[in-house]
Write a protein that holds these residues in place. Structure first.
Motif, PDB file in Angstrom:
ATOM      1  N   CYS A  85       0.704  -1.238   0.055  1.00 28.81           N
ATOM      2  CA  CYS A  85      -0.059  -0.114   0.114  1.00 28.81           C
ATOM      3  C   CYS A  85       0.716   1.248   0.330  1.00 28.81           C
ATOM      4  CB  CYS A  85      -0.800   0.014   1.021  1.00 28.81           C
ATOM      5  SG  CYS A  85      -2.186  -1.275   1.053  1.00 28.81           S
ATOM      6  N   TYR A 108      -5.581   4.545  -3.074  1.00 31.18           N
ATOM      7  CA  TYR A 108      -5.273   3.616  -2.132  1.00 31.18           C
ATOM      8  C   TYR A 108      -6.343   2.463  -1.849  1.00 31.18           C
ATOM      9  CZ  TYR A 108      -1.418   7.071  -1.296  1.00 31.18           C
ATOM     10  OH  TYR A 108      -0.383   7.708  -1.319  1.00 31.18           O
ATOM     11  N   LEU A 109      -7.767   2.984  -2.181  1.00 26.36           N
ATOM     12  CA  LEU A 109      -8.655   1.851  -1.609  1.00 26.36           C
ATOM     13  C   LEU A 109      -8.426   0.634  -2.292  1.00 26.36           C
ATOM     14  CD1 LEU A 109     -11.142   1.726   0.041  1.00 26.36           C
ATOM     15  CD2 LEU A 109     -12.546   2.444  -1.817  1.00 26.36           C
ATOM     16  N   LEU A 112      -5.830  -1.188  -0.524  1.00 25.23           N
ATOM     17  CA  LEU A 112      -6.302  -1.702   0.906  1.00 25.23           C
ATOM     18  C   LEU A 112      -7.354  -2.883   0.873  1.00 25.23           C
ATOM     19  CD1 LEU A 112      -6.497   2.171   2.131  1.00 25.23           C
ATOM     20  CD2 LEU A 112      -4.741   0.311   3.100  1.00 25.23           C
ATOM     21  N   MET A 162      -4.447  -3.789   8.610  1.00 24.89           N
ATOM     22  CA  MET A 162      -4.999  -2.639   7.829  1.00 24.89           C
ATOM     23  C   MET A 162      -4.560  -1.184   8.299  1.00 24.89           C
ATOM     24  SD  MET A 162      -6.626  -3.372   5.085  1.00 24.89           S
ATOM     25  CE  MET A 162      -5.106  -4.563   4.901  1.00 24.89           C
ATOM     26  N   ALA A 166      -2.797   1.509   6.292  1.00 21.11           N
ATOM     27  CA  ALA A 166      -3.063   2.861   6.114  1.00 21.11           C
ATOM     28  C   ALA A 166      -2.163   3.773   6.356  1.00 21.11           C
ATOM     29  CB  ALA A 166      -4.378   2.975   6.774  1.00 21.11           C
ATOM     30  N   ARG A 170      -0.536   6.789   3.874  1.00 19.79           N
ATOM     31  CA  ARG A 170      -0.339   8.046   4.253  1.00 19.79           C
ATOM     32  C   ARG A 170       0.998   8.683   4.345  1.00 19.79           C
ATOM     33  NH1 ARG A 170       0.270  12.312   4.622  1.00 19.79           N
ATOM     34  NH2 ARG A 170      -0.438  13.876   5.971  1.00 19.79           N
ATOM     35  N   THR A 231      -7.909   1.476  13.620  1.00 16.76           N
ATOM     36  CA  THR A 231      -7.887   1.352  11.874  1.00 16.76           C
ATOM     37  C   THR A 231      -8.760   2.247  11.311  1.00 16.76           C
ATOM     38  OG1 THR A 231      -7.231  -0.944  12.504  1.00 16.76           O
ATOM     39  CG2 THR A 231      -7.951  -0.550  10.127  1.00 16.76           C
ATOM     40  N   LEU A 235      -7.356   4.917   8.470  1.00 18.89           N
ATOM     41  CA  LEU A 235      -7.928   4.662   7.103  1.00 18.89           C
ATOM     42  C   LEU A 235      -8.751   5.876   6.601  1.00 18.89           C
ATOM     43  CD1 LEU A 235      -9.683   1.170   7.062  1.00 18.89           C
ATOM     44  CD2 LEU A 235      -7.803   1.566   5.387  1.00 18.89           C
ATOM     45  N   ALA A 238      -5.978   8.168   5.599  1.00 21.26           N
ATOM     46  CA  ALA A 238      -5.140   7.862   4.455  1.00 21.26           C
ATOM     47  C   ALA A 238      -5.817   7.937   3.250  1.00 21.26           C
ATOM     48  CB  ALA A 238      -4.898   6.397   4.390  1.00 21.26           C
ATOM     49  N   LEU A 239      -7.508   7.993   3.413  1.00 22.01           N
ATOM     50  CA  LEU A 239      -8.241   8.039   2.244  1.00 22.01           C
ATOM     51  C   LEU A 239      -8.781   9.406   1.755  1.00 22.01           C
ATOM     52  CD1 LEU A 239     -10.192   4.774   2.588  1.00 22.01           C
ATOM     53  CD2 LEU A 239      -8.456   5.216   0.968  1.00 22.01           C
TER      54      LEU A 239
END
Lengths: 250, 67
Positions: A85, A108-109, A112, A162, A166, A170, A231, A235, A238-239
């Protein structure tokens, strides 16, 4: 997001051999751990200094698998997920992605999602092998408590990986994400010496005790709660963080 | 050592041999990092499965695989 993106990520797991490494870790520890628990008395039986209090049973076998998986294999899973990732802005492929994509979700999704799916599948296969070896070595045993502990651990491993993935997405660095997660893990180990907070720590979910009475839903929820929150936050960061363009020297 | 059930032993042997064989096959077709190929081959053999996992995750130069 379309199926092609997910297939590309799947092929990255296959071509980089991450998939084989992860599956081998789960499956081989599923075999070796139970052998170790079963035949430990034979290996140390000739020692005059060591006396076994009781003959190992199915709980000891599965507990050994859970211990090994919760530490070594969870470490392997988080490293592989972070590698899959992280996109570095210094690598040619990373520069290609980061200079063309503006949506962190599109970038990224899929990574992941595929990482989570692969780790969940590998954990399931490893648990199935451990259950089979437990039957072959120790005979029949109650399935419900065994499945409960293995399910809690599988969920915890996926969340643990995860979280690291993540962070890696990031930070753009798998090494830094793994180092941070390892530091947090050690911190949780230290905190687990406090009995009042021990049930709430991720380390409890990563290495759940095999109990003949089984895990209640409340106990399982308590142990994975902190992991779910951490998590989820990782996430979300990161998203949602915008992708910066490639940095160029001034 | 007490009797080892065949039903438990056979999967372990098959999977272990298959994994080491896969690592050696991959080793013969890939470029490696940090150590020479012969050293990775020995590590894969003497430490199952940790050696092979370390080779696949760290020792394999995945960007330059051939074939």
């Amino acid at each position: 997001m379309n199926g092609t993106v997910l297939r590309v990520e799947w092929f990255r797991w296959v071509r980089t051999r991450r998939l084989v490494a992860l599956a081998a870790a789960f499956v081989l520890f599923g075999c070796v751990s139970l052998f170790g628990a079963k035949y430990l008395p034979d290996l140390i039986g000739n020692s005059a200094d060591i006396k076994l209090l009781r003959v190992p049973d199915w709980r000891d076998g599965l507990q050994q698998y859970i211990k090994n998986t919760g530490l070594l294999v969870a470490a392997v899973a988080m490293i592989l997920a972070a590698q899959a990732c992280a996109i570095r802005d210094t690598d040619p492929v990373g520069i290609f992605y980061l200079s063309r994509e503006v949506s962190p979700i599109r970038l990224y999704l899929p990574r992941l999602m595929v990482a989570a799916g692969v780790i969940a599948a590998a954990a399931t296969i490893g648990a199935a092998v451990a259950l089979y070896e437990c039957w072959a070595l120790f005979g029949s045993y109650p399935m419900a408590p065994a499945l409960g502990s293995l399910a809690v651990q599988a969920v915890a491993i996926v969340l643990f990986a995860m979280f690291t993935a993540a962070l890696a997405a990031r930070l753009g660095s798998a090494g830094m994400a793994v180092a941070i997660t390892a530091g947090l893990y050690v911190l949780c180990l230290l905190l687990s010496t406090v009995p009042r907070i021990q049930p709430y720590l991720p380390t409890t979910a990563l290495q759940p005790a095999i109990d003949a009475a089984g895990w209640s839903a409340a106990e399982a929820a308590k142990s994975v709660l902190a992991l779910v929150i951490a998590t989820g936050l990782a996430l979300a960061v990161a998203l949602t963080t915008p992708i910066r363009a490639i940095k160029t020297p001034a | 050592m007490s009797h080892i059930p065949v039903a438990a032993l056979v999967p372990l042997i098959v999977i272990a041999i298959g994994f080491v064989g896969f690592c050696w096959y991959d080793l013969s077709r890939s470029r490696v990092r940090y150590l020479p190929k012969w050293a990775w081959a020995i590590i894969c053999l003497i430490s199952i499965p940790i050696g092979g996992i370390i080779y696949l995750t760290v020792g394999r130069d995945s960007g330059t695989a051939r074939g």
